[in-house]
Design a protein around this motif. Structure first.
Motif: not given
Length: 223
Positions: A190-192, A169-181
């Motif tokens: 953004k940080t470790e 019952k967990t979720v792993r956060i290791n990435k993010t979605k960005n909109r660049i140009s």
């Protein structure tokens, strides 16, 4: 000429030239999304005021005048602090690599606003009433994840099925979605410290599983 001053790294170069050196150097060390923010702050708040000035002509008094002009803008205190920090970083770069003696933003002091810092958040009752209005199963699942985990919107959009552990019952956060140009990009957080595993309640797990049951021919590694 300004070009020769810029290429020689002379302290008499303009602030715009020093900023260009600073941004070029930063591009080799920072993520594209971070650079986009840096360039935006430079173009909107620093270069219009300091751009054509020789860097040796910028003193604490000029910085103070700039601060006063910034305080008249409708910007959050936290963002004002970031802009001031960017200006200070440019001068620190000039001190380290181009022979500047002082950091006027540091001498001038922090950019502080009299605006009261407030936090806006929903109560559980407000969340439940809002959720009642959401009928789309994907939107309900995303809405629930954001409220109960506190993850950022970009982190939620970057999740794949492989990031969920339904047994623990967990979720792993290791990435993010960005909109660049104008383009979507999946990058590291953004940080470790942003790399983390979040515990999920039974209700959240149930909503995610209900959403997963709507998939057809889905690769767990896909977004």
């Amino acid at each position: 000429s300004e070009y020769k001053l810029k290429m020689s790294g002379s302290p008499d170069m303009t602030f715009a030239s020093l900023m260009e050196h600073y941004l070029d150097d930063s591009r080799t060390r920072m993520k594209a999304s971070t650079m986009q923010t840096k360039v935006s702050k430079a173009n909107n708040y620093l270069l219009p005021y300091f751009g054509e000035l020789p860097i040796t002509a910028i003193d604490a008094r000029k910085v103070r005048n700039w601060q006063n002009s910034m305080l008249k803008k409708d910007l959050k205190p936290s963002y004002l602090k970031l802009i001031h920090g960017e200006l200070s970083a440019v001068f620190n770069y000039g001190i380290r690599y181009y022979g500047l003696i002082d950091n006027p933003p540091k001498i001038g002091g922090a950019l502080r606003s009299l605006k009261m810092k407030t936090s806006n958040f929903w109560t559980l009752d407000e969340f439940n009433r809002a959720l009642e209005q959401v009928t789309d199963i994907e939107a309900r699942m995303l809405f629930t994840l954001l409220f109960w985990t506190g993850m950022r919107f970009g982190e939620a959009l970057a999740l794949t099925l492989n990031d969920f552990n339904f047994t623990n019952k967990t979720v792993r956060i290791n990435k993010t979605k960005n909109r660049i140009s104008g383009d979507n990009s999946i990058t590291a957080p953004k940080t470790e410290k942003s790399n983390r595993t979040i515990a999920l309640s039974d209700d959240v797990i149930e909503q995610v599983q209900q959403y997963v049951e709507t998939f057809y021919d889905y690769n767990p590694k896909d977004l």
